[in-house]
Design an enzyme around this catalytic site. Structure first.
Site, mmCIF file in Angstrom:
data_model
loop_
_atom_site.group_PDB
_atom_site.id
_atom_site.type_symbol
_atom_site.label_atom_id
_atom_site.label_comp_id
_atom_site.label_asym_id
_atom_site.label_seq_id
_atom_site.Cartn_x
_atom_site.Cartn_y
_atom_site.Cartn_z
ATOM 1 N N HIS A 141 86.037 -26.906 40.942
ATOM 2 C CA HIS A 141 85.671 -25.533 40.563
ATOM 3 C C HIS A 141 84.601 -25.527 39.462
ATOM 4 O O HIS A 141 84.787 -24.979 38.371
ATOM 5 C CB HIS A 141 86.903 -24.756 40.091
ATOM 6 C CG HIS A 141 86.772 -23.273 40.310
ATOM 7 N ND1 HIS A 141 87.823 -22.470 40.676
ATOM 8 C CD2 HIS A 141 85.703 -22.439 40.205
ATOM 9 C CE1 HIS A 141 87.415 -21.215 40.791
ATOM 10 N NE2 HIS A 141 86.133 -21.179 40.505
ATOM 11 N N LEU A 142 83.460 -26.131 39.784
ATOM 12 C CA LEU A 142 82.378 -26.298 38.806
ATOM 13 C C LEU A 142 81.236 -25.294 38.989
ATOM 14 O O LEU A 142 80.209 -25.407 38.320
ATOM 15 C CB LEU A 142 81.805 -27.720 38.895
ATOM 16 C CG LEU A 142 82.756 -28.878 38.590
ATOM 17 C CD1 LEU A 142 82.013 -30.203 38.716
ATOM 18 C CD2 LEU A 142 83.361 -28.742 37.199
ATOM 19 N N GLY A 143 81.408 -24.315 39.870
ATOM 20 C CA GLY A 143 80.300 -23.420 40.191
ATOM 21 C C GLY A 143 79.639 -22.783 38.984
ATOM 22 O O GLY A 143 78.413 -22.653 38.939
ATOM 23 N N ALA A 144 80.416 -22.373 38.008
ATOM 24 C CA ALA A 144 79.860 -21.713 36.816
ATOM 25 C C ALA A 144 79.829 -22.640 35.615
ATOM 26 O O ALA A 144 79.547 -22.199 34.497
ATOM 27 C CB ALA A 144 80.672 -20.468 36.485
ATOM 28 N N ARG A 180 75.480 -11.001 44.756
ATOM 29 C CA ARG A 180 74.506 -11.628 43.860
ATOM 30 C C ARG A 180 74.303 -13.101 44.214
ATOM 31 O O ARG A 180 73.178 -13.568 44.363
ATOM 32 C CB ARG A 180 74.994 -11.526 42.407
ATOM 33 C CG ARG A 180 75.158 -10.114 41.891
ATOM 34 C CD ARG A 180 75.521 -10.140 40.417
ATOM 35 N NE ARG A 180 76.533 -11.141 40.113
ATOM 36 C CZ ARG A 180 77.843 -10.952 40.212
ATOM 37 N NH1 ARG A 180 78.294 -9.795 40.637
ATOM 38 N NH2 ARG A 180 78.711 -11.900 39.901
ATOM 39 N N GLU A 192 94.985 -24.383 42.771
ATOM 40 C CA GLU A 192 94.210 -25.007 41.696
ATOM 41 C C GLU A 192 95.001 -24.967 40.388
ATOM 42 O O GLU A 192 95.519 -23.913 40.028
ATOM 43 C CB GLU A 192 92.874 -24.282 41.502
ATOM 44 C CG GLU A 192 91.929 -24.387 42.678
ATOM 45 C CD GLU A 192 90.589 -23.697 42.400
ATOM 46 O OE1 GLU A 192 90.367 -23.252 41.251
ATOM 47 O OE2 GLU A 192 89.776 -23.591 43.320
ATOM 48 N N ASP A 238 77.146 -9.278 55.954
ATOM 49 C CA ASP A 238 77.786 -8.601 54.829
ATOM 50 C C ASP A 238 78.098 -7.192 55.298
ATOM 51 O O ASP A 238 77.296 -6.595 56.039
ATOM 52 C CB ASP A 238 76.842 -8.561 53.615
ATOM 53 C CG ASP A 238 77.507 -7.997 52.372
ATOM 54 O OD1 ASP A 238 77.960 -8.800 51.529
ATOM 55 O OD2 ASP A 238 77.600 -6.760 52.241
ATOM 56 N N CYS A 240 81.996 -22.409 47.857
ATOM 57 C CA CYS A 240 81.906 -22.409 46.389
ATOM 58 C C CYS A 240 82.277 -21.032 45.854
ATOM 59 O O CYS A 240 81.870 -20.661 44.751
ATOM 60 C CB CYS A 240 80.502 -22.780 45.941
ATOM 61 S SG CYS A 240 80.005 -24.457 46.348
ATOM 62 N N ALA A 241 83.050 -20.256 46.632
ATOM 63 C CA ALA A 241 83.376 -18.878 46.254
ATOM 64 C C ALA A 241 84.809 -18.778 45.733
ATOM 65 O O ALA A 241 85.047 -18.776 44.516
ATOM 66 C CB ALA A 241 83.166 -17.947 47.441
ATOM 67 N N ARG A 242 85.775 -18.737 46.639
ATOM 68 C CA ARG A 242 87.181 -18.605 46.262
ATOM 69 C C ARG A 242 88.033 -19.425 47.222
ATOM 70 O O ARG A 242 87.843 -19.377 48.439
ATOM 71 C CB ARG A 242 87.640 -17.137 46.316
ATOM 72 C CG ARG A 242 87.081 -16.263 45.197
ATOM 73 C CD ARG A 242 87.711 -16.606 43.860
ATOM 74 N NE ARG A 242 87.251 -15.743 42.792
ATOM 75 C CZ ARG A 242 86.200 -15.980 42.016
ATOM 76 N NH1 ARG A 242 85.469 -17.068 42.233
ATOM 77 N NH2 ARG A 242 85.872 -15.147 41.055
#
Length: 528
Positions: free
Chosen positions: A280-283, A152, A262, A172, A231-233
């Site tokens: 860790h501000l992605g969301a 997504r 983290e 992918d 910005c994933a993991r």
């Protein structure tokens, strides 16, 4: 009938509006409960809404005599004991789509900040330094963005990057050239993405296979001056290797929102002026926090009102008599899926699952979901489960067909799974043998008898004297012991298959040596 709903973590007022607007919903908000207090009070409630703070343990679930649904306002459900919830008939829902836009926007913000040295220039100004020459950046137009992982968020990033007139090349495990063409992006292997990209962003889950996916060897493949975004993991990028690549000038800059540890107290990457970072501000946007709360609130209202939920994450209920008949096949179904996906490097386009014998007399939908989960699990990890497996397969463009027949070809029951790729088909069959448990009894057209567990090596080879001896000697040099061996052939002197159960994982160097033997057509190492 009135339902009692407990919200034990902070959720936005707008996010819980669907609950407040629904009839017969009594909402209790208490975000200061310690575990003991939650355990004492949980029996009062029909629904529980949490974020990541509340730990919904087996002990708490065992005391939740009225609880029907748990809503997690976010993606991860590692703070909820899913097995305990399933055992107690409690459905768990989450909000996998609520933070997609925020995460994609944050990724693009990091790419732009990295390309124009915005954080470094701002910091210099704060320290009363005006230095325009030092912070000359690069345009994104006509640069190539390599996207590794096209779920997504990765997909949304490609849309935004094209809006910046970037060229996009993506990898992918479920992406085909045809799908890439429809999206208007380039298709490549991981190696091609690493080689061609000016900017590289990763959007995969963190799995055993993706941990340190971007490592020293990967950096060697990249262009000098490449820029890296994660910005994933944390853990997808090897931070030590990234540090060395920046010091050597191979990597011109890195933008990191996630880290291997983290929160951290010290990280030498942040000592480098080429690195920009966020915690860790992605969301972390108001809209995302509201969106995930709205999504789970809608699911809770729908479920308590007798409707369906959109985002379940645990196993739905199955009548007890049917479950008793199919439960012994659950593990084997998943293992057959895992076996097949490890047998090919190509994109799976179609899955055909056949149930023979007495299995054809019952509802086998849970087994189908479990099989598809096994096929997807290698690349999606814990993001795929028994409930969302078919939905995710559809999103990946994989057709799933289910067939039944009373004929089981000499077995009481037989479960056969076939995958189709662009170049052909692969097939595996399994059954349960009385007193012996699950067995793989057929691989393509070869008959075998192998337990679907542990470390397996599948060798396609020419049927001639000496092959088994040379193969055994090679494995011995790698200190690998053979536990069991199965051999079958199409005809004397023709093609044959050898299936070995070995005591430890076969590393790549041993695998390549086996493939180099003249009589060997193909070798696959499978870990079940």
């Amino acid at each position: 009938m009135a339902f009692n709903i407990l919200i034990s973590d902070p959720l936005s007022e707008e996010g819980i509006q669907p609950l407040q607007n629904a009839e017969n919903m009594k909402i209790v908000i208490d975000t200061d409960l310690i575990p003991e207090e939650l355990a004492d009070r949980i029996e009062e409630f029909d629904a529980l809404l949490v974020r990541s703070q509340t730990q919904v343990t087996r002990e708490i679930i065992s005391k939740a005599s009225r609880l029907k649904i748990i809503g997690r306002a976010g993606v991860g459900v590692d703070n909820i004991d899913l097995d305990a919830a399933t055992e107690h008939g409690i459905i768990v829902v989450n909000a996998p789509n609520g933070n997609t836009n925020s995460a994609a926007e944050h990724t693009m913000a990091m790419i732009m900040s990295l390309s124009r040295n915005i954080p470094q220039a701002y910091h210099a100004l704060k320290n009363h330094k005006w230095d325009r020459k030092k912070y000359v950046g690069v345009e994104l137009k006509n640069k190539t963005l390599g996207v590794i992982g096209l779920g997504r968020i990765g997909t949304e990033v490609t849309v935004r990057a094209k809006g910046q007139r970037m060229n996009v090349i993506a990898y992918d495990p479920f992406l085909t050239e045809e799908k890439a063409d429809k999206m208007g992006i380039g298709y490549g292997t991981i190696e091609e993405v690493l080689t061609k990209a000016d900017f590289i962003t990763v959007h995969t889950p963190l799995l055993k296979e993706t941990r340190h996916l971007i490592n020293s060897e990967a950096f060697q493949l990249m262009k000098t001056g490449v820029q890296i975004i994660n910005c994933a993991r944390g853990g997808i990028i090897d931070e030590e290797a990234l540090y060395d690549a920046i010091i050597s000038k191979k990597v011109a800059g890195a933008a990191l929102d996630v880290f291997e540890e983290e929160p951290f107290h010290d990280n030498k990457l942040l000592e480098l002026p080429e690195v920009i970072a966020t915690p860790h501000l992605g969301a972390s946007t108001f809209e995302a926090q509201e969106s995930v709360a709205v999504d789970v609130s809608h699911d809770v209202v729908s479920f308590l009102s007798g409707g369906l939920v959109q985002n379940p994450v645990n196993l739905p209920s199955v009548p007890k008599d049917i479950m008793n008949r199919i439960e012994p096949y659950f593990n084997m179904a998943e293992k057959l899926g895992l076996f097949l996906i490890d047998s090919t490097q190509e994109v799976v386009e179609e899955v055909n699952i056949s149930y023979s014998g007495t299995l054809s007399e019952v509802d086998v939908a849970p087994l189908t979901r479990n099989t598809v989960k096994g096929i997807l699990k290698r690349h999606l990890g814990d993001h795929v489960n028994d409930v969302n497996a078919l939905y995710l397969a559809e999103r990946k463009g994989i057709t799933v067909n289910e067939n039944k027949t009373s004929r089981a070809r000499g077995f009481t029951n037989l479960l056969t799974v076939e995958i189709k790729t662009k170049s052909g088909k692969r097939r595996v069959s399994g059954t349960l043998l009385n007193g012996l448990g699950p067995r793989i009894v057929k691989v393509d057209n070869y008959s075998v008898d192998v337990t679907p567990e542990g470390h397996i090596v599948v060798i396609h080879h020419k049927d001639q004297p000496g092959v088994i001896g040379r193969m055994g000697s090679l494995l011995a040099r790698h200190n690998i012991n053979i536990a069991t061996m199965q051999v079958d052939r199409s005809n004397e002197g023709g093609e044959a298959i050898m299936m070995l159960k070995i005591d430890k994982h076969l590393e790549n160097d041993g695998l390549e040596e086996l493939k180099a033997l003249n009589e060997i057509f193909d070798v696959t190492a499978i870990d079940l």
